[in-house]
Design a protein around this motif. Structure first.
Motif, PDB file in Angstrom:
ATOM      1  N   UNK A  44       8.375  -7.420   6.154  1.00  0.00           N
ATOM      2  CA  UNK A  44       9.689  -7.241   5.536  1.00  0.00           C
ATOM      3  C   UNK A  44      10.706  -8.042   6.327  1.00  0.00           C
ATOM      4  N   UNK A  45      11.191  -9.115   5.754  1.00  0.00           N
ATOM      5  CA  UNK A  45      12.173  -9.960   6.425  1.00  0.00           C
ATOM      6  C   UNK A  45      13.315 -10.237   5.449  1.00  0.00           C
ATOM      7  N   UNK A  46      14.368  -9.431   5.611  1.00  0.00           N
ATOM      8  CA  UNK A  46      15.508  -9.483   4.696  1.00  0.00           C
ATOM      9  C   UNK A  46      16.101 -10.883   4.599  1.00  0.00           C
ATOM     10  N   UNK A  93      -4.316 -10.279   6.747  1.00  0.00           N
ATOM     11  CA  UNK A  93      -4.714  -8.987   6.194  1.00  0.00           C
ATOM     12  C   UNK A  93      -3.793  -7.864   6.638  1.00  0.00           C
ATOM     13  N   UNK A  94      -2.514  -7.969   6.334  1.00  0.00           N
ATOM     14  CA  UNK A  94      -1.626  -6.817   6.507  1.00  0.00           C
ATOM     15  C   UNK A  94      -0.670  -6.793   5.332  1.00  0.00           C
ATOM     16  N   UNK A  95      -0.068  -5.646   5.124  1.00  0.00           N
ATOM     17  CA  UNK A  95       0.942  -5.505   4.081  1.00  0.00           C
ATOM     18  C   UNK A  95       2.268  -5.150   4.739  1.00  0.00           C
ATOM     19  N   UNK A 147       0.444   3.794   1.646  1.00  0.00           N
ATOM     20  CA  UNK A 147       0.466   4.376   2.993  1.00  0.00           C
ATOM     21  C   UNK A 147       1.370   3.625   3.962  1.00  0.00           C
ATOM     22  N   UNK A 148       1.937   2.524   3.534  1.00  0.00           N
ATOM     23  CA  UNK A 148       2.617   1.645   4.485  1.00  0.00           C
ATOM     24  C   UNK A 148       4.135   1.815   4.423  1.00  0.00           C
ATOM     25  N   UNK A 149       4.729   2.275   5.541  1.00  0.00           N
ATOM     26  CA  UNK A 149       6.167   2.537   5.547  1.00  0.00           C
ATOM     27  C   UNK A 149       7.015   1.283   5.322  1.00  0.00           C
ATOM     28  N   UNK A 173       7.451   0.553   1.704  1.00  0.00           N
ATOM     29  CA  UNK A 173       8.483   1.412   1.092  1.00  0.00           C
ATOM     30  C   UNK A 173       9.858   0.831   1.348  1.00  0.00           C
ATOM     31  N   UNK A 174      10.081   0.385   2.592  1.00  0.00           N
ATOM     32  CA  UNK A 174      11.386  -0.178   2.948  1.00  0.00           C
ATOM     33  C   UNK A 174      11.670  -1.448   2.150  1.00  0.00           C
ATOM     34  N   UNK A 232       0.851  -1.183   0.000  1.00  0.00           N
ATOM     35  CA  UNK A 232       0.000   0.000   0.000  1.00  0.00           C
ATOM     36  C   UNK A 232       0.888   1.236   0.000  1.00  0.00           C
ATOM     37  N   UNK A 236      12.468  -0.482  -1.413  1.00  0.00           N
ATOM     38  CA  UNK A 236      13.779   0.164  -1.489  1.00  0.00           C
ATOM     39  C   UNK A 236      14.894  -0.877  -1.370  1.00  0.00           C
ATOM     40  N   UNK A 287      -2.462  -2.835  -3.540  1.00  0.00           N
ATOM     41  CA  UNK A 287      -3.746  -3.470  -3.233  1.00  0.00           C
ATOM     42  C   UNK A 287      -4.879  -2.458  -3.002  1.00  0.00           C
ATOM     43  N   UNK A 288      -4.530  -1.171  -2.870  1.00  0.00           N
ATOM     44  CA  UNK A 288      -5.601  -0.180  -2.739  1.00  0.00           C
ATOM     45  C   UNK A 288      -6.116   0.237  -4.113  1.00  0.00           C
TER      46      UNK A 288
END
Lengths: 78, 303
Positions: free
Chosen positions: A67-69, A52-54, A12-14, A17-18, A10, A21, A35-36
């Motif tokens: 986010x799991x590198x 239900x999370x991004x 809106x989700x930081x 973005x990470x 989304x 990136x 998904x929006x």
């Protein structure tokens, strides 16, 4: 070996973005699904991840929630 | 023999990152252990009070912080949650869910997290319709009826975001009136898509694979409300459980003096996890800087 990488996220989700990136910095090609913008993407993501999370990252059919590198690296190496 | 760092910084929000930047510049051998990067700052909406930026979004400011930290070459362990902090021989042991580390000094800058409801169904439905970050996940609930739990500013902020997205919003508020800013309350009361349920308490979350209802208690009567999303906005608690030996306030904030020292020599703390006066990004950052400067003096005096 080139595995297909998908990121469901989304704007809106930081953490999304990470995630994006990180993939860009590592030179990993990926498909980004907002998904929006498309309700079908959201449904697809919820069915595949069972939650239900991004973000949700899909690598070669396997699902990572959040986010799991380390996990991304592991799945790309397999 | 395990490596012993000069300093371990727990957390990488504004306080932890600033502490790390100062540590790098002082050439202190440092490890940063953190669950995430940016902390609550990364989840903030618009920021207009961080000097030097007239306007910046939370995620953008967090990215700038991260860039600054990564400019230096020290160890950063991300996605690790600290479970224990203890003194061991002449140094400190920091245990995480994945590893354990040792250092001569520690800065606790682990910040705060959302308070949980503590009711039946909460664990099962976390991330399955139950959400603690409206800013992040609200758009996933575009066709849904949702409940916002709480009555303060963060609950009202979540409601304002959800009003634009969701089908219908219920505010479930324990007290007899909302507490947040008037300006937000007015906007919410004008909306035809929001119901405010005062004197109401959520007692159970129901569903199958995903949330489909909540049970609420209102004036001693129990009723069930069909919702597909629940946004919990009932305040924050400090991430300080792992620091069992440190003196804390009743609410769990680590007590520090004006040099960021805790009751244990060698352990320092900074930012929102402490009892510092006011929780602000710029204050947390300043506290992080102070903590490292204190660490530097402490290490120098022991050489």
């Amino acid at each position: 070996m080139n595995k297909k990488v998908k990121v469901y996220g989304l704007p809106t989700c930081p953490v999304c973005r990470r995630t994006k990136k990180y993939l860009e910095d590592e030179g990993i090609d990926y498909e980004y699904l907002d998904v929006s913008a498309n309700h079908d993407f959201a449904k697809e993501m919820i069915v595949k991840s069972g939650q239900k999370t991004v973000p949700v990252v899909e690598i070669g059919g396997e699902i990572i929630i959040g986010f799991d590198k380390a996990k991304i690296e592991e799945l790309l190496k397999r | 023999m395990k490596r012993i760092y000069d300093l371990i910084i727990i957390g990488a929000g504004p306080a932890g990152i600033t502490a790390a930047v100062y540590a790098a510049r002082k050439k202190i051998d440092t490890l940063v252990v953190t669950k995430d990067i940016g902390g609550q700052a990364a989840l903030s909406g618009d920021i207009q009070n961080y000097t030097g930026y007239q306007f910046i979004s939370g995620p953008e400011l967090a990215e700038k912080f991260e860039e600054h930290m990564r400019k230096f070459n020290f160890d950063i362990r991300e996605n690790e949650e600290v479970t224990k902090l203890a003194a061991k021989q002449n140094n400190f042991l920091v245990k995480t869910d994945k590893n354990s580390y040792r250092a001569k000094t520690v800065i606790v800058a682990s910040g705060k997290k959302s308070r949980e409801l503590g009711i039946s169904g909460e664990k099962e439905f976390k991330n399955k319709g139950l959400v603690y970050c409206a800013t992040c996940d609200a758009p996933l609930f575009s066709e849904d009826d949702v409940a916002v739990i709480g009555g303060g500013n963060s609950a009202l902020d979540a409601t304002l975001q959800l009003m634009k997205i969701a089908n219908y919003v219920y505010i479930i508020n324990r007290s007899n009136s909302l507490r947040g800013d008037e300006i937000m309350q007015e906007k919410i009361k004008e909306s035809k898509k929001v119901s405010i349920l005062n004197n109401s308490q959520v007692i159970e979350i129901l569903g199958d694979n995903f949330v489909n209802a909540i049970k609420i208690k209102k004036d001693k009567k129990v009723e069930t409300l069909a919702v597909q999303g629940i946004f919990v906005e009932i305040g924050l608690i400090p991430n300080s459980n792992f620091a069992v030996d440190l003196n804390k306030t009743k609410s769990g904030e680590i007590k520090v003096n004006n040099k960021n020292e805790t009751n244990i020599p060698g352990i320092f703390a900074a930012g929102d996890v402490t009892d510092v006066f006011e929780k602000q990004i710029i204050i947390a950052a300043g506290e992080g800087a102070k903590a490292t400067l204190s660490v530097f003096r402490y290490l120098s005096s022991r050489k």
